[in-house]
Each structure stands twice: as structure tokens, then as C-alpha cells.
Design an enzyme around this catalytic site. Structure first.
Site, short mmCIF file in Angstrom:
data_model
loop_
_atom_site.label_atom_id
_atom_site.label_comp_id
_atom_site.label_asym_id
_atom_site.label_seq_id
_atom_site.Cartn_x
_atom_site.Cartn_y
_atom_site.Cartn_z
CB ILE A 1 -13.95 -3.61 1.58
CG1 ILE A 1 -14.78 -3.65 0.28
CG2 ILE A 1 -13.58 -2.18 1.94
CD1 ILE A 1 -16.16 -3.03 0.41
N GLY A 2 -10.65 -3.77 2.49
CA GLY A 2 -9.69 -3.74 3.59
C GLY A 2 -9.75 -2.45 4.38
CG ASP A 3 -6.01 -1.27 5.89
OD1 ASP A 3 -6.00 -2.16 5.00
OD2 ASP A 3 -5.04 -0.52 6.09
N GLY B 1 -0.14 -2.42 5.80
CA GLY B 1 0.08 -3.71 6.46
C GLY B 1 -1.16 -4.57 6.38
CG HIS B 2 -3.13 -8.61 8.32
ND1 HIS B 2 -4.18 -8.77 9.19
CD2 HIS B 2 -3.24 -9.62 7.42
CE1 HIS B 2 -4.88 -9.84 8.87
NE2 HIS B 2 -4.33 -10.38 7.80
N GLY B 3 -4.54 -5.64 6.47
CA GLY B 3 -5.74 -4.81 6.48
C GLY B 3 -6.77 -5.19 7.53
CB THR C 1 -0.85 -0.06 1.28
OG1 THR C 1 -1.66 -1.21 1.22
CG2 THR C 1 -1.70 1.17 1.49
N1 GLY Z 1 -3.39 -2.68 3.94
C1 GLY Z 1 -3.88 -3.06 2.69
C2 GLY Z 1 -4.87 -4.13 2.76
O1 GLY Z 1 -4.76 -5.06 3.52
O2 GLY Z 1 -5.83 -4.05 2.04
#
Ligand code: GLY
Length: 313
Positions: free
Chosen positions: A200-202, A223-225, A171
Site C-alpha cells: 500500500i502506497g501513499d 511520485g515515489h510512494g 498516478t
Molecule cells: N505514488 C504512487 C505510489 O507510489 O503508489
């Protein structure tokens, strides 16, 4: 107020083969944002200007080069926030446009809504004159390889986080404070490789991927959404700053707090309203850069700060 802009190009287990491209891309992005500020541009225009080159660069997981969902498609997301009035614009499930961040900016300015997704985002973008591109034109060889690796190894989430030679992309984001002391933040992503169709992520979720408040500062995360959104990471950092912590301490505490609680990694870039910098990541690497006192400060390894003259070249 001396204007300042900071950018990131994604947190993760970025392989050695991707380090140079990331660092080069950081410098291009931070220069684009800083030039905008130096020419009297607003923080909002500067963060878009910084993100646009990263959306064109296959070294980053945004725009062209975005990672692929389980059907082998690009589905992108972006958000942008203005700290003066807390206005926001965000888009998700975008498939046919190179610059989701510019569409998000237009949502902020022109739409009565804050977040548009899928078909609605497409209709809005077309109405606003954004040129559609063939979805295949956004797919890079790296992204194809990353999906193949994911399908072979089934290690979910690792390709945004990136432990394979082909998957080390992330990202992108930017935070700026302009000469008038206004704060803005932009974040853009292709999400994670092998994600479900429609995931849909963060990144488009305000308070998770992006937050800006002229009274406090701004944050963009990576990082981990799923972990970032559960922890509302960007807003967690803002609240810690509101409680009196400096930008770097707040960023470190919230990122490490998220990792301790949810056992996944992330990173964030932060500016206080006074232009104080925060950078922290719990992943192996995260590329970042900012400009201060005619120098570009940048890095990608834990504990690393490199510098070069802004006027070099
Ligand atoms: N941080 C990006 C995602 O996990 O979508």
C-alpha cells in the site's frame, strides 16, 4: 468565487513516446472537471469527474492501464477528501473495478469508515452496485512490458517513475474549488510496477496522497510512494500554506524538501482556498493542466506552461 480545477497525470521520468498521450488526457480530464463545476457541480463531484476519464485511459497509471504487482496483477488505490468537513473516503488493494475513485467517493458518503481495503472494499463496492470487471481486462500491454522490464533490470520503483519506454505512466489526481468556495481533492493510482503483493502506497493515505481543507486549500501528490508517505507530502504543503506561504511556494518547498531528505522524486498540484495555483515536481516530467479565464494552461516539462483556448474544438 470563480470555480477552478487542476489535474495531474503523474510525475516521473516519462519517456518521449508517452508525452502526447499524457497531454491529450490532461485536457480531457480538466474539461470534465470544469464542465461539472460550470454546471453547478460541487468540488467533490468535479474532482471525481476529472479522475474518471484518466482511470479509463491507458496513458495513466490508474484504473485500466495500472501497473502490475510481482504476481502480474493490478492492485489499485484511491482517495478523495472534502474540505468543508474534512470527511474522507479511500480504498486500497482493489482488483476488479474500473473506477476506484468512485468507490472512494461512495465510502466518503456512505461508510462510517474512511479507508476500506481488499475484500472489504470489494464487498462494499458490490453492495453499492459498482459493476465488477474481470481483473485481466484492466491490464494493458504497456503495464505487462513495464513489469517485464522491471523483472529484467530490477530497478525497483522506476516504472511508476518510468525510465523505460514502456513504463512512463503515473498516478492521477485533481483539486477543485467550487463556486461556494468548497475545496475537494481526488487521487487514484495503480502504485508502482513490481510492487509486492499487498503493498500500500501513499495514494490512499490521507495527508500523503491527498488533503483538502476549505480554510486553506487542497493538494494531490504523485511520485515515489514510500517517500511521499514518510514525508506526509500533501499535508506538509497544507501546513506551509497555513503558515502563510502561497500555493506555489509551499508546493515547491515541500516537494524539494522531500527529495532532499529522502532522495526520491515527487510532484504535487495545489489550489489555495482562493484558487491560487501551485505546481511543482522534482522528477524529470509531470503532466498537469488547469482552466482559468477561458483558457487551458498545461505542461509536462520543467518550467513549461502552454495554453490554448478552452472553447477550441
Ligand atoms: N505514488 C504512487 C505510489 O507510489 O503508489
Amino acid at each position: 468565487m470563480k470555480p477552478i480545477v487542476i489535474v495531474h497525470g503523474g510525475a516521473g521520468d516519462i519517456p518521449d513516446s508517452r508525452v502526447k498521450g499524457k497531454l491529450d488526457g490532461m485536457k480531457v480530464a480538466v474539461r470534465a472537471g470544469y464542465e461539472c463545476l460550470m454546471n453547478g457541480g460541487s468540488a467533490l463531484d468535479a474532482v471525481e469527474a476529472a479522475v474518471v476519464p484518466m482511470e479509463k485511459d491507458e496513458n495513466f497509471n490508474a484504473g485500466y492501464g495500472s501497473v502490475l504487482n510481482l504476481r502480474g496483477e493490478v492492485e489499485m488505490e484511491a482517495s478523495i477528501m472534502r474540505g468543508s468537513d474534512l470527511n474522507v473516503g479511500a480504498v486500497t488493494l482493489v482488483k476488479e473495478f474500473l473506477h476506484p475513485i468512485s468507490i472512494a467517493h461512495k465510502v466518503l458518503i456512505k461508510s462510517p469508515h474512511s479507508l476500506l481495503g481488499g475484500e472489504g472494499a470489494k464487498l462494499f463496492a458490490l453492495k453499492e452496485g459498482f459493476p465488477p470487471v474481470p481483473p485481466e481486462s484492466l491490464i494493458s500491454e504497456h503495464a505487462k512490458q513495464a513489469l517485464k522490464n522491471f523483472l529484467e533490470h530490477g530497478d525497483f520503483g522506476r516504472t511508476e517513475i518510468g525510465s523505460s519506454d514502456e513504463g512512463g505512466v503515473g498516478t492521477v489526481g485533481a483539486v477543485a474549488v467550487d463556486a461556494n468556495g468548497h475545496v475537494a481533492v481526488a487521487t487514484s493510482t495503480g502504485g508502482m510496477s513490481g510492487k509486492a503483493v499487498g503493498r500500500i502506497g501513499d495514494t490512499p493515505q490521507i495527508g500523503s496522497g491527498t488533503y483538502a481543507d476549505d480554510n486553506i486549500g487542497g493538494v494531490s501528490t504523485t511520485g515515489h510512494g514510500e517517500s511521499i508517505l514518510k514525508y506526509c507530502l500533501a499535508h506538509s504543503i497544507i501546513k506551509l500554506m497555513e503558515g502563510g506561504l502561497d500555493a506555489n511556494t509551499a508546493t515547491t518547498k515541500a516537494v524539494n524538501g522531500m527529495t532532499a531528505r529522502l532522495n526520491n522524486t515527487a510532484g504535487a498540484i495545489t489550489l489555495s482556498k482562493d484558487g491560487e495555483v501551485g505546481v511543482h515536481f522534482s522528477s524529470k516530467r509531470m503532466s498537469w493542466a488547469y482552466v482559468k479565464d477561458n483558457k487551458i494552461f498545461y505542461g509536462i516539462e520543467q518550467g513549461e506552461t502552454l495554453e490554448e483556448d478552452y472553447n477550441k474544438n
